[in-house]
Design an enzyme around this catalytic site. Structure first.
Site, PDB file in Angstrom:
ATOM      1  N   GLY A  91      -0.650  -3.769   3.752  1.00  7.75           N
ATOM      2  CA  GLY A  91      -0.749  -3.909   2.307  1.00  7.75           C
ATOM      3  C   GLY A  91       0.502  -4.527   1.737  1.00  7.75           C
ATOM      4  O   GLY A  91       1.486  -4.779   2.450  1.00  7.75           O
ATOM      5  N   GLY A 139       4.631  -4.300  -5.281  1.00  8.47           N
ATOM      6  CA  GLY A 139       5.615  -5.005  -6.069  1.00  8.47           C
ATOM      7  C   GLY A 139       6.991  -5.065  -5.422  1.00  8.47           C
ATOM      8  O   GLY A 139       7.813  -5.909  -5.771  1.00  8.47           O
ATOM      9  N   PHE A 140       7.269  -4.165  -4.457  1.00 14.36           N
ATOM     10  CA  PHE A 140       8.591  -4.111  -3.863  1.00 14.36           C
ATOM     11  C   PHE A 140       8.621  -4.570  -2.412  1.00 14.36           C
ATOM     12  O   PHE A 140       9.683  -4.659  -1.823  1.00 14.36           O
ATOM     13  CB  PHE A 140       9.151  -2.686  -3.944  1.00 14.36           C
ATOM     14  N   GLY A 141       7.489  -4.830  -1.806  1.00 12.85           N
ATOM     15  CA  GLY A 141       7.539  -5.272  -0.430  1.00 12.85           C
ATOM     16  C   GLY A 141       6.194  -5.204   0.264  1.00 12.85           C
ATOM     17  O   GLY A 141       5.175  -4.854  -0.326  1.00 12.85           O
ATOM     18  N   VAL A 160       3.937  -3.923   3.811  1.00 11.88           N
ATOM     19  CA  VAL A 160       3.869  -2.813   4.758  1.00 11.88           C
ATOM     20  C   VAL A 160       3.114  -3.271   6.004  1.00 11.88           C
ATOM     21  O   VAL A 160       2.033  -3.873   5.893  1.00 11.88           O
ATOM     22  CB  VAL A 160       3.180  -1.590   4.133  1.00 11.88           C
ATOM     23  N   LYS A 211       7.815  -0.578   5.961  1.00  9.82           N
ATOM     24  CA  LYS A 211       7.864  -1.262   4.666  1.00  9.82           C
ATOM     25  C   LYS A 211       9.059  -2.194   4.644  1.00  9.82           C
ATOM     26  O   LYS A 211      10.209  -1.768   4.774  1.00  9.82           O
ATOM     27  CB  LYS A 211       7.965  -0.255   3.525  1.00  9.82           C
ATOM     28  N   ASP A 241       3.962   5.669 -10.603  1.00  7.37           N
ATOM     29  CA  ASP A 241       3.005   4.664 -10.137  1.00  7.37           C
ATOM     30  C   ASP A 241       1.845   5.333  -9.404  1.00  7.37           C
ATOM     31  O   ASP A 241       1.413   4.860  -8.360  1.00  7.37           O
ATOM     32  CB  ASP A 241       3.699   3.643  -9.240  1.00  7.37           C
TER      33      ASP A 241
END
Length: 727
Positions: free
Chosen positions: A380, A383-385, A387, A406, A504
């Site tokens: 997947g 917004g931050f990276g 996986v 991640k 989130d």
């Protein structure tokens, strides 16, 4: 005003200084979309101050700002000569990117696109307006919400040209102008003197509709404030316009809707705003408040300058000199502290000093385990990276363990280190059976990696909106998943030694282990708050982080994440899980799932909300369906203090407490909540003047107005009986 100053990626010293100043400001936010992974820019003007002309807005022609409102044409009763044949515009200073040419997308792609490869931005806006007849004279001419190529307004754009064009330019495709007009004078090409129209480079509307059948009069004899909502879907190339007396909910019907391909008419970078005009007849055209949310298509989603480039809510009501001083201080703190961020040795010191000492992995080990971060192993992306699935040797000979790795996509210069430290520092000490467990970390040559337990059954989102070969998630599993998420949230809010807000919470962040037990994950936005505080104020990301449909309405006004806003998101997940529909969806004339469920509840048809696939199979327990749906609605209440706590949620789900009592009509969102008019509220040692306004956002429109309030002609909040149409 009361809107918070919103900062992005500012050093803590600068942020602290600005918070001391406590400048009221517009809010500029970037939030993710649940289905397209888009980000959005949100501009919110609860009211208007004269300093806006020097900071956030461009004032053109006869327009101005007075009495807390945009006066699109002169606001005076002194002399008729100041009112006739006038025209004006007010535009955001910042142009926004409204389309991009991209490679055509396949039908299976999650990225919005079309055969021509042009991606057009979606947007939502709502604004309150008062069109006032002076001495009950016949009104003229009208006003419009506009998307324009620039701030220049052609001469001779008064009277029937509504500040849009003139006799020479009318119909010229080089106008690059789209407008939704609200016209109070009948021209030969108009249906009547009280209509709405869609104008494209021309005041002869492409589509029109009379407002009279809706019992709406743009300029009634008794001064009335209206709320107008305009929604545009860039994928479907369609626009919808809604209108109601201010304080009433967003209607389920439109006053105008039409196909519209913005990408064919407006410039790639265009300006949003308003225009108006008077002729021999005249009226006062007042915009009282304005909120605008636009899909961010700027390069790198960082904006092309102006407010988006800064990602800073520029102060409202503050002299220009103060803004200049603040900007200088920001530069000073950034330059002074920048070497700290980029120093790898300091990052390593921070990592190795973290309590709990999570395991440090070697980069080569993780690179090999992910086959050099092979796309085929990607689980997947957020917004931050990204996986990836990986297989690592276990502690025992021949043992293999599956993990999720991640890889942070933001480099050091953009704050990737900060994101990495935030997530690692929060999750490395969390211990709960319904949280995804952190295994370890790695940092080498600027590459930042976190290692988690692998969740073989993926996310709740994947199972709810599954492909054909994914088994249907049973009712029993759904109920247990909700119970697990509630238990994890209660732990974060009350049982851990720090209070943690997740910020989130959504179905795609609820992971499922081998036994389909819920594991709440993705702590990239999570923050710990002080024990004696109730909220976390975002100081490092632009605006309100999170995903549309899960963000509580008050967050757009406060910029604060709270346990109550987490509960709102939990309620969205509950409804989503029971109904098998996304929180933001078009169903039965509603844009949000909660509004539709509220209608069914009022009609005593709650069971009709069950996922049709479960209903068809008869796989649900009616009593538990009603229990969870009522809980979901209670968590969705617009007033934060009225939502249940996580302790109450756990009791309700465990069946040791009765389902919550929920009003038959969704209450209107009133901000500030439960604050009497004119009352001074102390917050963090600072005093702010707050005025109550009823906000019916395009994102959080109520399906109905239980014990409704409305804005009277003098602008104050009044209580009233439900209109007959709502009973």
């Amino acid at each position: 005003m009361g809107a918070p100053l919103t900062l992005s990626r500012l050093p803590s010293g600068a942020a602290a200084l600005l918070l001391l100043l406590h400048l009221p400001a517009i809010t500029l936010s970037q939030v993710g979309n649940a289905t397209t992974n888009s980000t959005y820019l949100t501009f919110s003007f609860p009211s208007f101050d004269t300093s806006e002309e020097f900071t956030n807005l461009t004032i053109v022609g006869d327009a101005g700002i007075s009495q807390g409102a945009l006066q699109l044409t002169p606001d005076t009763l002194n002399s008729v000569k100041y009112l006739v044949n006038k025209s004006g515009r007010v535009l955001l200073r910042q142009p926004l990117t409204l389309w991009q040419d991209r490679p055509a997308q396949s039908t299976n792609s999650t990225t919005t696109g079309d055969a021509a490869g042009r991606h057009v931005a979606s947007f939502n806006t709502n604004f309150s307006v008062n069109v006032y007849r002076i001495d009950n004279a016949h009104p003229g001419e009208g006003f419009a919400f506009i998307i324009a190529s620039g701030s220049d307004m052609p001469a001779g754009s008064d009277a029937g040209f509504l500040g849009l064009t003139n006799a020479t330019l009318n119909g010229n495709p080089n106008n690059h102008l789209v407008a939704v007009e609200f016209d109070t004078v009948k021209q030969s090409y108009d249906p009547d003197d009280n209509h709405v129209g869609l104008d494209i480079n021309n005041v002869v509307s492409n589509a029109t509709a009379s407002l009279t059948p809706f019992d709406i009069e743009i300029a009634p004899l008794k001064a009335t404030n209206y709320t107008i909502w305009i929604d545009y879907d860039g994928s479907d190339r369609h626009i919808w316009v809604y209108m109601a007396v201010q304080g009433q909910p967003k209607p389920s019907f439109t006053v105008l809707n039409s196909s519209l391909d913005l990408g064919s008419y407006v410039l790639q970078n265009s300006y949003f705003g308003f225009s108006a005009s008077t002729g021999s007849d005249y009226q006062l055209n007042c915009i009282l408040s304005w909120s605008l949310t636009v899909e961010d298509l700027s390069e790198g989603n960082s904006g092309g300058g102006g407010m988006a480039g800064w990602k800073l809510g520029v102060a409202i009501g503050v002299p220009v000199a103060a803004v200049v001083v603040v900007a200088g201080l920001l530069v000073f703190f950034y330059v002074r502290r920048r070497p700290v961020r980029d120093d790898p040795s300091l990052l390593m010191d921070k990592l190795k000093s973290l309590p709990g000492q999570p395991k440090e992995f070697m980069f080569d080990e993780l690179k090999k385990a992910t086959n050099n971060f092979d796309e085929k192993l990607k689980l997947g992306q957020g917004g931050f990276g990204m996986v990836y699935k990986a297989v690592l040797p276990g502690d025992n000979p021949g043992e293999k363990i599956e993990v999720a790795v991640k890889k942070f996509s933001r480099d050091n210069s953009k704050g990737g280190q900060d994101d990495f430290i935030h997530e690692l520092s929060i999750i490395n000490r969390l211990r709960h059976k319904h949280l995804v467990r952190l295994v370890g970390w790695c940092h080498k040559n600027g590459v930042l990696l976190l290692v988690y337990d692998y969740m073989p059954n993926g996310s709740l989102d994947h199972h709810l909106f599954r492909d054909a070969d994914t088994p249907l998630l049973s009712w029993e599993r759904r109920y247990n998943i909700i119970a697990g998420v509630a238990s994890a949230l209660h732990y974060l809010h009350n049982e851990y030694d720090q209070k943690v807000v997740h910020r989130d919470l959504k179905a795609s962040n609820v992971m499922l282990d081998a036994s389909f037990h819920a594991r709440l994950g993705d702590f990239g936005l999570a923050r710990a708050i002080d024990v004696d505080k109730t909220s976390y104020t975002e100081r490092e990301l632009a605006g309100v982080p999170g995903t549309m449909g899960y963000i509580a309405p008050e967050c757009f006004h406060t910029g604060r994440a709270t346990r109550e806003s987490d509960v709102f998101a939990f309620g969205a997940v509950v409804l989503e899980t029971v109904c098998g529909r996304r929180p933001r969806c078009d169903i039965a004339g509603f844009q949000f799932l909660a509004d539709w469920v509220w209608k069914l509840y009022r009609e005593r048809r709650l069971l009709d909300a069950v996922d049709p696939r479960l209903a068809y199979a008869g796989d649900y327990v009616a009593e538990d369906v009603e229990r969870l749906l009522l809980l979901g609605l209670a968590c969705s209440l617009p007033t934060p203090s009225e939502r249940p706590t996580t302790a109450e949620i756990v009791q309700i789900i465990s069946r040791s407490a009765e389902p919550p009592e929920v009003p038959p009509f969704k209450p209107s969102f009133v901000w500030p909540a439960a604050v009497p008019m004119g009352e001074v509220v102390e917050e963090d040692g600072d005093s702010s003047r707050l005025t109550s306004t009823v906000v019916t956002s395009s994102y959080y429109a109520s399906s109905s107005g239980w014990t409704p309030r409305y804005i009277g002609t003098e602008g104050h909040v009044e209580a009233g009986d439900a209109p007959s149409s709502m009973v």
